[in-house]
Design an enzyme around this catalytic site. Structure first.
Site, PDB file in Angstrom:
ATOM      1  N   ASP A  14       0.861  -1.204   0.000  1.00  0.00           N
ATOM      2  CA  ASP A  14       0.000   0.000   0.000  1.00  0.00           C
ATOM      3  C   ASP A  14       0.889   1.243   0.000  1.00  0.00           C
ATOM      4  OD1 ASP A  14      -0.846   0.526   3.532  1.00  0.00           O
ATOM      5  OD2 ASP A  14       0.925  -0.440   2.627  1.00  0.00           O
ATOM      6  N   ASP A  19       6.635   1.143   1.891  1.00  0.00           N
ATOM      7  CA  ASP A  19       6.335   0.158   0.834  1.00  0.00           C
ATOM      8  C   ASP A  19       7.203   0.421  -0.391  1.00  0.00           C
ATOM      9  OD1 ASP A  19       3.686   0.976   2.325  1.00  0.00           O
ATOM     10  OD2 ASP A  19       3.401  -1.090   1.674  1.00  0.00           O
ATOM     11  N   ASN A  43      -2.394   2.808   3.332  1.00  0.00           N
ATOM     12  CA  ASN A  43      -1.837   4.140   3.620  1.00  0.00           C
ATOM     13  C   ASN A  43      -2.617   5.235   2.890  1.00  0.00           C
ATOM     14  OD1 ASN A  43       0.302   3.450   5.356  1.00  0.00           O
ATOM     15  ND2 ASN A  43       1.493   2.734   3.597  1.00  0.00           N
ATOM     16  N   THR A 128       2.905  -6.089   2.679  1.00  0.00           N
ATOM     17  CA  THR A 128       3.322  -4.955   3.515  1.00  0.00           C
ATOM     18  C   THR A 128       2.201  -3.937   3.685  1.00  0.00           C
ATOM     19  OG1 THR A 128       4.231  -3.732   1.631  1.00  0.00           O
ATOM     20  CG2 THR A 128       5.729  -5.233   2.783  1.00  0.00           C
ATOM     21  N   PHE A 169      -1.088  -0.710  12.283  1.00  0.00           N
ATOM     22  CA  PHE A 169      -1.947  -0.205  11.204  1.00  0.00           C
ATOM     23  C   PHE A 169      -2.423  -1.299  10.244  1.00  0.00           C
ATOM     24  CE2 PHE A 169      -3.720   2.923   8.421  1.00  0.00           C
ATOM     25  CZ  PHE A 169      -3.545   2.424   7.143  1.00  0.00           C
ATOM     26  N   ASN A 170      -1.519  -2.096   9.689  1.00  0.00           N
ATOM     27  CA  ASN A 170      -1.934  -3.061   8.663  1.00  0.00           C
ATOM     28  C   ASN A 170      -2.958  -4.053   9.191  1.00  0.00           C
ATOM     29  OD1 ASN A 170      -0.322  -1.997   6.632  1.00  0.00           O
ATOM     30  ND2 ASN A 170       1.434  -3.309   7.134  1.00  0.00           N
ATOM     31  N   HIS A 243       9.523   0.413   7.877  1.00  0.00           N
ATOM     32  CA  HIS A 243       8.989  -0.912   8.220  1.00  0.00           C
ATOM     33  C   HIS A 243       9.119  -1.950   7.100  1.00  0.00           C
ATOM     34  CE1 HIS A 243       6.793   0.985  11.634  1.00  0.00           C
ATOM     35  NE2 HIS A 243       6.475   1.930  10.773  1.00  0.00           N
ATOM     36  N   ASP A 244       8.557  -1.656   5.943  1.00  0.00           N
ATOM     37  CA  ASP A 244       8.229  -2.702   4.973  1.00  0.00           C
ATOM     38  C   ASP A 244       9.407  -3.441   4.345  1.00  0.00           C
ATOM     39  OD1 ASP A 244       5.392  -0.739   3.925  1.00  0.00           O
ATOM     40  OD2 ASP A 244       5.535  -2.313   5.437  1.00  0.00           O
TER      41      ASP A 244
HETATM   42  O1  RIB Z   1       2.316   0.006  10.714  1.00  0.00           O
HETATM   43  C1  RIB Z   1       3.199   0.221   9.661  1.00  0.00           C
HETATM   44  C2  RIB Z   1       2.670  -0.382   8.398  1.00  0.00           C
HETATM   45  O2  RIB Z   1       1.432   0.253   8.032  1.00  0.00           O
HETATM   46  C3  RIB Z   1       3.587  -0.158   7.193  1.00  0.00           C
HETATM   47  O3  RIB Z   1       3.419  -1.201   6.282  1.00  0.00           O
HETATM   48  C4  RIB Z   1       3.080   1.121   6.617  1.00  0.00           C
HETATM   49  O4  RIB Z   1       3.404   1.251   5.224  1.00  0.00           O
HETATM   50  C5  RIB Z   1       1.594   0.944   6.791  1.00  0.00           C
HETATM   51  O5  RIB Z   1       1.117   0.148   5.710  1.00  0.00           O
HETATM   52 CA    CA Z   2       2.759  -0.649   4.012  1.00  0.00          CA
END
Ligand code: RIB
Ligand code: CA
Length: 321
Positions: A14, A19, A43, A128, A169-170, A243-244
């Protein structure tokens, strides 16, 4: 060059600043055969994250990349985005080229299913973003599960969350999808906040990125500075966690992370805890372990992989002006 040691990979994402780095690492590393980039609302809205994926591939010279759009909402219909972190476009911070990489005619799940059917070897799925597309694939085509090597996802947390006090979040964006993936029985690797918060874009990382030179690193630096600004404003973090690409690095070099096998479930009903991943690190529930949970990162090795990928793309076919 596609060798037998290459991992056939689909990246569902996303984009999203982090990402974007996952796409670049997966595309550039010789140990990955990136079969497709598929997108899911997260996102940003689906059309935004899909255009971002196409723009990133265009900027990086990834002209042959298959990009397919997937779900525009969670399984239960929720739509949640993160403009407070990624901006209005989902990838604010620097101008990006008009996308010349085409969008596939078919939807993400149809494209992934066909790739699974056609691949000579089982395919690794990296996710991701919210797990909506992956859950839909598993539900729509359970016959293809033997064609999936494993699912490596960025999401969840063994501890605190980043979207609610306990939810990441994801997973929080589509808890039902995460629940289906966690119950699917396939080999799973979870790169949650515990490990991704060790992938910090420090001033040294910014300087290493800048020193590569060229349009791609300069653009990435501008985007990353935006991401750093929102992370500092929202979370008070002096350096943003990227993160991703940790999920991709863990596929390229499993030793870049230290994992523990544990039972992982997701809370669906809790008033205050919906979307939280419950990681039983000490086996107190007696539940069978279903996930390899990444807890530690070799951040030096990670950033070497990530910045080498940017250098490769910058030298190879990235746009130069
Ligand atoms: O919590 C972080 C994740 O949520 C990452 O993948 C960021 O890109 C969002 O998608
Ligand atoms: Ca992401």
């Amino acid at each position: 060059m596609i060798d037998s040691f290459c991992v056939p990979l689909v990246l569902d994402c996303d984009p999203g600043h982090d990402d974007m780095f996952a796409i670049l690492l997966a595309a550039a590393h010789p140990g990955i055969d990136l079969l497709a980039v598929t997108t899911v609302a997260g996102n940003g809205p689906l059309d935004a994250v899909t255009e971002n994926a196409r723009r990133i591939c265009t900027l990086a010279g990834l002209d042959g990349t298959v990009v397919a759009a997937g779900a525009d909402r969670a399984l239960l219909g929720d739509r949640r985005t993160a403009p407070n972190i990624h901006g209005k476009t989902g990838l604010d911070g620097a101008p990006l080229p008009e996308p010349t990489v085409p969008l596939a005619d078919e939807d993400a799940v149809t494209v992934i299913a066909r790739l699974l059917e056609e691949s000579e070897r089982p395919v690794t799925i990296a996710a991701t973003g919210p797990l909506t597309n992956v859950a839909t694939l598993l539900e729509r085509r359970p016959d293809l599960k033997p064609r999936i090597e494993r699912i490596v996802f960025m999401g969840g947390s063994a501890g605190r969350g980043n979207t609610t006090p306990l939810a990441e979040f994801n997973v929080h964006t589509d808890p039902e999808a995460a629940d289906r993936v966690l119950r699917c029985g396939l080999p799973l690797v979870m790169c949650g906040l515990d490990v991704t918060h060790q992938a910090l874009a420090t001033p040294e990382v910014f300087e290493r990125l800048r020193s590569i030179g060229g349009l791609l690193p300069a653009t990435l630096g501008g985007l990353l500075r935006f991401f750093a600004g929102t992370y500092e404003k929202v979370y008070g973090m002096p350096a943003p966690p990227v993160h991703d690409p940790v999920a991709i690095a863990a596929i390229i070099d499993p030793d870049v992370v230290r994992c523990v096998e544990a039972p992982v479930a997701v809370e669906l009903a809790g008033e205050h805890t919906r979307g939280a991943t419950v990681v039983d690190l000490h086996g107190v529930t007696g539940a069978p372990a279903n996930v390899q949970v990444a807890l530690e990162l070799d951040s030096g090795r990670f950033w070497d992989l990530m910045l080498d990928a940017v250098r490769v793309l910058s030298d190879q076919g990235a746009l130069s002006d």
